[in-house]
Scaffold this active site. Structure first.
Site, PDB file in Angstrom:
ATOM      1  CG  HIS A 272      69.608   1.480   5.401  1.00  0.00           C
ATOM      2  ND1 HIS A 272      70.940   1.295   5.119  1.00  0.00           N
ATOM      3  CD2 HIS A 272      69.531   2.769   5.829  1.00  0.00           C
ATOM      4  CE1 HIS A 272      71.619   2.407   5.356  1.00  0.00           C
ATOM      5  NE2 HIS A 272      70.770   3.333   5.791  1.00  0.00           N
TER       6      HIS A 272
ATOM      7  CG  ASP B 111      69.848   5.802   3.391  1.00  0.00           C
ATOM      8  OD1 ASP B 111      69.966   5.884   4.627  1.00  0.00           O
ATOM      9  OD2 ASP B 111      70.607   6.379   2.588  1.00  0.00           O
TER      10      ASP B 111
ATOM     11  CG  HIS C 219      72.913   3.385   1.276  1.00  0.00           C
ATOM     12  ND1 HIS C 219      74.245   3.223   1.006  1.00  0.00           N
ATOM     13  CD2 HIS C 219      72.865   3.980   2.494  1.00  0.00           C
ATOM     14  CE1 HIS C 219      74.951   3.684   2.003  1.00  0.00           C
ATOM     15  NE2 HIS C 219      74.138   4.151   2.927  1.00  0.00           N
TER      16      HIS C 219
ATOM     17  CG  LEU D 109      76.456  11.480   1.240  1.00  0.00           C
ATOM     18  CD1 LEU D 109      77.308  11.869   2.437  1.00  0.00           C
ATOM     19  CD2 LEU D 109      77.233  11.650  -0.062  1.00  0.00           C
TER      20      LEU D 109
ATOM     21  CG  HIS E   3      69.111   6.937   8.890  1.00  0.00           C
ATOM     22  ND1 HIS E   3      70.327   6.756   9.518  1.00  0.00           N
ATOM     23  CD2 HIS E   3      69.293   6.540   7.614  1.00  0.00           C
ATOM     24  CE1 HIS E   3      71.206   6.271   8.645  1.00  0.00           C
ATOM     25  NE2 HIS E   3      70.598   6.129   7.480  1.00  0.00           N
ATOM     26  CG  LEU E   4      63.280   4.667  12.970  1.00  0.00           C
ATOM     27  CD1 LEU E   4      62.874   3.566  13.958  1.00  0.00           C
ATOM     28  CD2 LEU E   4      62.087   5.060  12.093  1.00  0.00           C
ATOM     29  NE  ARG E   5      68.224  11.679  11.174  1.00  0.00           N
ATOM     30  CZ  ARG E   5      69.166  11.236  10.358  1.00  0.00           C
ATOM     31  NH1 ARG E   5      69.990  10.272  10.731  1.00  0.00           N
ATOM     32  NH2 ARG E   5      69.325  11.771   9.165  1.00  0.00           N
TER      33      ARG E   5
ATOM     34  CG  HIS F 103      77.946   4.629   4.115  1.00  0.00           C
ATOM     35  ND1 HIS F 103      76.813   5.422   4.008  1.00  0.00           N
ATOM     36  CD2 HIS F 103      78.859   5.182   3.276  1.00  0.00           C
ATOM     37  CE1 HIS F 103      77.045   6.400   3.136  1.00  0.00           C
ATOM     38  NE2 HIS F 103      78.288   6.286   2.697  1.00  0.00           N
TER      39      HIS F 103
ATOM     40  CE  LYS G   2      75.680   1.260   7.582  1.00  0.00           C
ATOM     41  NZ  LYS G   2      74.589   2.187   7.349  1.00  0.00           N
TER      42      LYS G   2
HETATM   43  N1  LIG Z   1      72.005   8.548   3.445  1.00  0.00           N
HETATM   44  C1  LIG Z   1      72.264   9.769   3.851  1.00  0.00           C
HETATM   45  O1  LIG Z   1      72.483  10.647   3.018  1.00  0.00           O
HETATM   46  N2  LIG Z   1      72.247  10.122   5.161  1.00  0.00           N
HETATM   47  C2  LIG Z   1      72.121   9.227   6.286  1.00  0.00           C
HETATM   48  C3  LIG Z   1      73.359   8.448   6.570  1.00  0.00           C
HETATM   49  C4  LIG Z   1      73.633   7.304   5.614  1.00  0.00           C
HETATM   50  O2  LIG Z   1      72.841   6.364   5.479  1.00  0.00           O
HETATM   51  O3  LIG Z   1      74.683   7.284   4.963  1.00  0.00           O
HETATM   52  C5  LIG Z   1      71.733  10.065   7.505  1.00  0.00           C
HETATM   53  O4  LIG Z   1      71.823   9.559   8.621  1.00  0.00           O
HETATM   54  O5  LIG Z   1      71.307  11.219   7.345  1.00  0.00           O
HETATM   55 ZN   LIG Z   2      71.378   5.258   5.859  1.00  0.00          ZN
HETATM   56 ZN   LIG Z   3      74.878   5.192   4.586  1.00  0.00          ZN
END
Ligand SMILES: NC(=O)N[C@@H](CC(=O)O)C(=O)O
Ligand SMILES: [Zn+2]
Ligand SMILES: [Zn+2]
Length: 346
Positions: free
Chosen positions: A14, A247, A174, A219, A16-18, A136, A99
């Protein structure tokens, strides 16, 4: 005292690479440690079909440092309108999961699902095609206290989905509460969970006592210490239902240190070191390899990695910030001393 630890190379289930220029930061950071990552689709606009997933994968692979093996595994962002045909096309394109973001639950979830009933045709197709459902797990009801939103989701939504789709592989992402760990333990073998390094290392006191520390804000939000302890127990239990998902969620420094700061902690820079720190503190270094390198691959039906990484006990200081886009990002534990380091990782 263990001074050196060699484990199968880990994967991150899990992250986030943007997109765009952010990939120049996030992809090399992740690829330093991990062989594979499950790439979250909450871009703006989100990754909603096979074509977008393939194009996004190409933008990611373009940033892999020369000589590194790194495989991004793609995920479809589910909406109220995701059809069975969308699922089939995504599956055919190699997308491994869908997702579920309840609409409004977290960063870039505005296009998420407003009512689970809308998602049933897509979930039926996912179950049929063997595509995993990643969740999520928080309700978005403003009447529910933010610290209770995960627990309430288990009761109101997850129990029904698990019951209605007995053949669907589900990952509750998460997890942050004892309740979620217990739910997953009690559920059938097709239900698993990822756990972040920050939810193992911290609780809400770290975020809120003696000053508000925005880099701990993510989150689902950090909970009280007893939940942190339950997550530690789950992660170090050796139960294959629990595996690594960082995450890691980058937001520029100015977006975090703000009157209304974004949710997400950046851990990709040194994620495996952070997990090692947590497992070491629990006297459970022998359980790290299963959690970080075996159980996730097994759950996804993929082969385990063949190569290894070696962690050495060698104190070092986390940088106070890193270059990100045209400004900076603050990694979790900025300026702090960590005891573990990946050997020969650069
Ligand atoms: N975990 C987070 O607080 N933020 C994540 C989104 C997510 O995984 O819920 C994000 O994309 O910034
Ligand atoms: Zn996430
Ligand atoms: Zn999430």
């Amino acid at each position: 005292m263990t001074q050196e630890l060699t484990i199968t190379r880990p994967d991150d289930w899990h992250i986030h690479l943007r997109d765009g220029d952010a990939l120049a930061r996030t992809v090399p950071d992740a690829a330093r440690q991990f062989a594979r990552t499950i790439v979250m689709p909450n871009l703006v606009p989100p990754v909603m079909n096979a074509e977008q997933a393939l194009a996004y994968r190409d933008r990611i692979t373009a940033q892999i440092p020369a000589g590194r093996q790194f495989e991004p595994l793609m995920v479809l962002y589910l909406t109220d309108n995701t059809s069975a045909a969308d699922i089939s096309a995504a599956r055919a394109a190699g997308v491994v999961a869908g997702k579920l973001y309840p609409a409004g639950a977290t960063t870039n979830s505005d296009s998420g699902v407003t009512d689970l009933a809308h998602l049933y045709p897509a979930l039926e197709a996912m179950q049929r095609e063997g595509m995993h459902l990643l969740i999520h797990g928080e309700v978005t009801d403003s009447g529910i206290d933010i610290f209770d939103r995960e627990k309430t989701f288990l009761e109101r939504s997850l129990a029904k989905v698990v019951n209605d789709f007995p053949e669907l592989n589900i990952v509750l992402e998460h997890i942050t509460t004892r309740d979620a760990a217990e739910f997953v333990l009690a559920a059938p073998a097709n239900v698993a969970a990822t756990i972040t390094a920050h939810h193992l290392l911290y609780n809400r006191n770290h975020m809120l006592a003696g000053g508000i520390r925005p880099h701990y804000y993510c989150l689902p939000i950090l909970k009280r210490q007893s939940h942190q302890q339950a997550l530690m127990a789950a992660a170090t239990s050796g139960n294959p239902k629990f595996f690594l998902g960082t995450d890691s969620a980058p937001h520029a420094k100015s977006k975090k240190e703000a009157a209304c700061g974004c949710a997400g902690s950046y851990t990709a820079y040194s994620a495996i070191e952070l997990y090692t720190e947590a497992f070491d503190a629990a006297g459970a270094l022998d359980k790290l390899e299963g959690f970080a390198s075996h159980f996730g691959a097994d759950f996804y039906g993929l082969s385990r990695n063949q190569d290894t990484i070696t962690l050495v006990r060698q104190p070092w200081e986390m940088p106070s910030s890193l270059a990100y886009l045209d400004e900076k990002i603050v990694p979790l534990c900025a300026g702090e001393t960590l005891n573990w380091q990946v050997k020969d990782s650069v």
